[in-house]
Design an enzyme around this catalytic site. Sequence first.
Site, mmCIF file in Angstrom:
data_model
loop_
_atom_site.group_PDB
_atom_site.id
_atom_site.type_symbol
_atom_site.label_atom_id
_atom_site.label_comp_id
_atom_site.label_asym_id
_atom_site.label_seq_id
_atom_site.Cartn_x
_atom_site.Cartn_y
_atom_site.Cartn_z
ATOM 1 C CE LYS A 11 35.725 45.364 35.317
ATOM 2 N NZ LYS A 11 35.816 43.881 35.319
ATOM 3 C CE1 TYR A 51 38.295 43.377 40.142
ATOM 4 C CE2 TYR A 51 39.581 44.950 38.900
ATOM 5 C CZ TYR A 51 38.380 44.337 39.172
ATOM 6 O OH TYR A 51 37.244 44.671 38.459
ATOM 7 C CG PHE A 59 41.750 36.030 36.200
ATOM 8 C CD1 PHE A 59 41.496 37.226 36.858
ATOM 9 C CD2 PHE A 59 41.056 34.894 36.603
ATOM 10 C CE1 PHE A 59 40.578 37.300 37.907
ATOM 11 C CE2 PHE A 59 40.124 34.957 37.651
ATOM 12 C CZ PHE A 59 39.896 36.165 38.297
ATOM 13 N NE ARG A 87 28.012 41.066 41.310
ATOM 14 C CZ ARG A 87 29.290 40.708 41.089
ATOM 15 N NH1 ARG A 87 30.262 41.617 41.114
ATOM 16 N NH2 ARG A 87 29.592 39.470 40.831
ATOM 17 C CB THR A 93 32.100 37.155 35.354
ATOM 18 O OG1 THR A 93 31.665 37.301 36.701
ATOM 19 C CG2 THR A 93 33.534 37.637 35.211
ATOM 20 N NE ARG A 104 30.613 42.284 33.851
ATOM 21 C CZ ARG A 104 30.891 41.872 35.079
ATOM 22 N NH1 ARG A 104 30.161 40.922 35.643
ATOM 23 N NH2 ARG A 104 31.894 42.394 35.757
ATOM 24 C CG ASN A 114 33.952 41.904 32.682
ATOM 25 O OD1 ASN A 114 34.540 42.917 33.031
ATOM 26 N ND2 ASN A 114 33.802 40.857 33.472
ATOM 27 C CG HIS A 117 34.228 46.350 39.994
ATOM 28 N ND1 HIS A 117 34.510 45.112 40.505
ATOM 29 C CD2 HIS A 117 33.911 47.136 41.061
ATOM 30 C CE1 HIS A 117 34.387 45.154 41.835
ATOM 31 N NE2 HIS A 117 34.036 46.374 42.187
ATOM 32 C CD GLU A 128 34.721 46.711 45.629
ATOM 33 O OE1 GLU A 128 35.136 45.547 45.546
ATOM 34 O OE2 GLU A 128 33.770 47.158 44.950
HETATM 35 P P1 RTP Z 1 34.094 42.487 38.979
HETATM 36 O O1 RTP Z 1 34.773 42.110 40.283
HETATM 37 O O2 RTP Z 1 35.028 43.197 38.027
HETATM 38 O O3 RTP Z 1 32.828 43.234 39.217
HETATM 39 O O4 RTP Z 1 33.645 41.170 38.212
HETATM 40 P P2 RTP Z 1 32.977 39.867 38.781
HETATM 41 O O5 RTP Z 1 32.716 40.008 40.257
HETATM 42 O O6 RTP Z 1 31.820 39.551 37.890
HETATM 43 O O7 RTP Z 1 34.110 38.805 38.519
HETATM 44 P P3 RTP Z 1 35.370 38.395 39.429
HETATM 45 O O8 RTP Z 1 35.358 36.912 39.550
HETATM 46 O O9 RTP Z 1 35.411 39.211 40.677
HETATM 47 O O10 RTP Z 1 36.592 38.770 38.486
HETATM 48 C C1 RTP Z 1 37.095 40.079 38.454
HETATM 49 C C2 RTP Z 1 37.418 40.455 37.024
HETATM 50 O O11 RTP Z 1 38.548 39.712 36.573
HETATM 51 C C3 RTP Z 1 38.434 39.501 35.175
HETATM 52 N N1 RTP Z 1 38.434 38.054 34.921
HETATM 53 N N2 RTP Z 1 39.147 37.514 33.983
HETATM 54 N N3 RTP Z 1 40.396 35.654 32.242
HETATM 55 C C4 RTP Z 1 39.509 35.219 33.135
HETATM 56 O O12 RTP Z 1 39.199 34.053 33.247
HETATM 57 C C5 RTP Z 1 38.907 36.199 34.026
HETATM 58 N N4 RTP Z 1 38.043 35.929 34.987
HETATM 59 C C6 RTP Z 1 37.745 37.116 35.555
HETATM 60 C C7 RTP Z 1 37.132 40.147 34.715
HETATM 61 O O13 RTP Z 1 37.420 41.495 34.295
HETATM 62 C C8 RTP Z 1 36.332 40.127 35.989
HETATM 63 O O14 RTP Z 1 35.290 41.069 35.944
HETATM 64 MG MG MG Z 2 34.206 40.648 41.643
#
Ligand code: RTP
Ligand code: MG
Length: 140
Positions: A11, A51, A59, A87, A93, A104, A114, A117, A128
């Site tokens: 990222k 996304y 968010f 993962r 996350t 992370r 973070n 992805h 993807e």
């Molecule tokens: P990713 O999709 O990026 O691999 O991350 P992830 O599965 O661990 O988390 P996900 O719930 O899918 O969230 C996607 C990305 O959104 C941002 N985020 N911001 N401000 C917040 O509370 C918040 N929560 C999530 C993060 O960049 C997260 O990786």
């Molecule tokens: Mg995700």
Amino acid sequence: MATERTLSIIKPDATKRNITGKIIDKFESAGLRVVAQKRIHLSDAQAGDFYAVHKERPFYGDLVSFMTSGPVVVQVLEGEDAIAKNREVMGATNPSEAAAGTIRAEFAESIEANSVHGSDAPETAAEEIKFFFSDDEIVG
Ligand code: RTP
Ligand code: MG
């Protein structure tokens, strides 16, 4: 366990700090192989589409702004059980909840910035990968 492919994105917070090599080292040390890679600057439309699953989340707008704030490195990672393994190497996350030694835990700046992805399931991995790469850009 089968050989799988997963999509990774390094990222903008990580490209900005010039730590893509340190992150790739974590993948390779875990047995994941980079079989496709490109550095790109996502458009608003690309980041929004990628996304889209989070469109209703509070968010989402910030996430799209962040993901377009600088270059990213998109990659296909290949290996045994690659989706789950990636993962695991990424960590939770929220970096404050990420296990020691994960990307992370070591590199993320916040729950949003973070650093990486990774696809979360076989179906999303396939979608993807297609989002960013044609078959002839992936060299296993
Ligand atoms: P990713 O999709 O990026 O691999 O991350 P992830 O599965 O661990 O988390 P996900 O719930 O899918 O969230 C996607 C990305 O959104 C941002 N985020 N911001 N401000 C917040 O509370 C918040 N929560 C999530 C993060 O960049 C997260 O990786
Ligand atoms: Mg995700």
